[in-house]
Design a protein around this motif. Structure first.
Motif, PDB file in Angstrom:
ATOM      1  N   UNK A   1      -2.128   6.107  -8.510  1.00  0.00           N
ATOM      2  CA  UNK A   1      -0.843   5.799  -8.339  1.00  0.00           C
ATOM      3  C   UNK A   1      -0.123   4.958  -9.532  1.00  0.00           C
ATOM      4  N   UNK A   2       1.628   5.438  -9.101  1.00  0.00           N
ATOM      5  CA  UNK A   2       2.350   5.416 -10.522  1.00  0.00           C
ATOM      6  C   UNK A   2       3.797   5.086  -8.928  1.00  0.00           C
ATOM      7  N   UNK A   3       3.992   3.497  -8.945  1.00  0.00           N
ATOM      8  CA  UNK A   3       3.904   2.874  -8.165  1.00  0.00           C
ATOM      9  C   UNK A   3       4.732   3.749  -7.083  1.00  0.00           C
ATOM     10  N   UNK A   4       5.495   3.692  -6.177  1.00  0.00           N
ATOM     11  CA  UNK A   4       5.674   4.000  -4.695  1.00  0.00           C
ATOM     12  C   UNK A   4       5.203   5.865  -4.847  1.00  0.00           C
ATOM     13  N   UNK A   5       4.762   6.809  -5.657  1.00  0.00           N
ATOM     14  CA  UNK A   5       4.617   8.302  -5.878  1.00  0.00           C
ATOM     15  C   UNK A   5       2.488   8.001  -5.633  1.00  0.00           C
ATOM     16  N   UNK A   6       2.251   8.739  -5.371  1.00  0.00           N
ATOM     17  CA  UNK A   6       0.791   8.515  -5.472  1.00  0.00           C
ATOM     18  C   UNK A   6       0.532   9.976  -5.612  1.00  0.00           C
TER      19      UNK A   6
ATOM     20  N   UNK B   1      -4.577  -4.080   0.607  1.00  0.00           N
ATOM     21  CA  UNK B   1      -4.450  -2.342   0.870  1.00  0.00           C
ATOM     22  C   UNK B   1      -4.252  -2.211  -0.999  1.00  0.00           C
ATOM     23  N   UNK B   2      -3.788  -3.067  -1.616  1.00  0.00           N
ATOM     24  CA  UNK B   2      -3.910  -2.792  -3.139  1.00  0.00           C
ATOM     25  C   UNK B   2      -5.263  -2.605  -3.534  1.00  0.00           C
ATOM     26  N   UNK B   3      -6.242  -3.286  -3.002  1.00  0.00           N
ATOM     27  CA  UNK B   3      -7.469  -2.883  -3.626  1.00  0.00           C
ATOM     28  C   UNK B   3      -8.197  -1.524  -3.311  1.00  0.00           C
ATOM     29  N   UNK B   4      -8.055  -1.468  -2.405  1.00  0.00           N
ATOM     30  CA  UNK B   4      -8.383   0.065  -1.758  1.00  0.00           C
ATOM     31  C   UNK B   4      -7.589   0.747  -2.262  1.00  0.00           C
TER      32      UNK B   4
ATOM     33  N   UNK C   1       6.954  -0.108   1.881  1.00  0.00           N
ATOM     34  CA  UNK C   1       6.914  -1.086   0.930  1.00  0.00           C
ATOM     35  C   UNK C   1       4.896  -1.160   1.335  1.00  0.00           C
ATOM     36  N   UNK C   2       4.437  -2.008   0.090  1.00  0.00           N
ATOM     37  CA  UNK C   2       2.836  -1.662   0.773  1.00  0.00           C
ATOM     38  C   UNK C   2       2.904  -2.982   1.672  1.00  0.00           C
ATOM     39  N   UNK C   3       3.525  -4.061   1.599  1.00  0.00           N
ATOM     40  CA  UNK C   3       3.600  -4.820   2.999  1.00  0.00           C
ATOM     41  C   UNK C   3       4.087  -4.122   4.255  1.00  0.00           C
ATOM     42  N   UNK C   4       4.669  -3.508   3.511  1.00  0.00           N
ATOM     43  CA  UNK C   4       4.844  -3.023   5.226  1.00  0.00           C
ATOM     44  C   UNK C   4       3.496  -1.915   5.965  1.00  0.00           C
TER      45      UNK C   4
END
Length: 217
Positions: A197-202, A182-185, A167-170
């Motif tokens: 970005x497509x959810x957990x896929x980049x 992380x989200x801003x970058x 997860x993005x927090x981890x």
């Protein structure tokens, strides 16, 4: 699996007789740091992480491995005990090769030994890239290096898709920043045309540009 891709089907079948299949539940420790003897393993399905615990009890994720990726080659080639715990992030199926079995495989099929060295070289390159990124103040460099090291698949259009294993927090904790940063970058990378970005896929549209970003360029 890439490790055995250079073998014929008959040779792969022979190697399979030396493998021990293991199923690991979420959060279960598969290899413990300091174990007297630890195997080489190949992840068949799921995700596992290599984590290191400091003397004060703080745990740090060192690496995440996904389907087709190899772990344990470092301690097998050096003869040292593992320094990291191997823990399943989710239910995982793993092929295990004990040291004696691996010795036999490498003797009979030198191509596997070459593939192991190649895997180790890739691992070293990734470690150097992340070390360089961590010395930079720019969180974007650390994030770019992390994306380049995520488990990746290739589409028919030759675009690489990195799969975020955490997860993005981890990920933020791993990179020493906040989830908001992380989200801003990620959005900034999208704006630059480096990724989508497509959810957990980049989807990585510009791997060269992302590599340059990881180096602080």
């Amino acid at each position: 699996m890439p490790l055995f891709a250079g073998l014929t089907r008959e040779q792969q079948a022979e190697v399979a007789t030396l493998a021990r299949p293991v199923t690991v539940g979420p959060g279960e420790t598969f290899v413990r740091a300091g174990a007297r003897e630890a195997p080489l393993f190949v992840v068949h399905a799921g995700m596992v992480k290599l984590s290191r615990t400091t003397a004060d009890g703080k745990s740090t994720t060192v690496q995440v491995l996904g389907p087709g990726e190899v772990g344990g080659e470092t301690w097998l080639l050096t003869g040292e005990r593992p320094e990291n715990d191997v823990v399943a992030l989710e239910g995982a199926r793993i092929c295990v090769f004990e040291p004696s079995a691996l010795d036999r495989i490498v003797r009979e099929f030198p191509a596997v030994g070459v593939a192991l060295l190649r895997s180790l070289a890739v691992r070293l390159h990734s470690a150097e890239r992340m070390l360089t990124a961590r010395t930079l103040a720019d969180v974007g460099a650390r994030l770019a290096a992390y994306l380049l090291d995520c488990p990746t698949t290739w589409g028919v259009d030759r675009a690489a898709t990195a799969h975020l294993p955490m997860a993005k927090k981890d990920i933020a904790t791993f990179l020493g920043t906040s989830p908001e940063t992380v989200s801003r970058r990620l959005k900034a990378f999208e704006h630059e045309g480096l990724i989508q970005v497509r959810g957990m896929d980049i989807d990585i549209w510009d791997p060269v540009g992302l590599e340059l970003r990881a180096r602080g360029a």
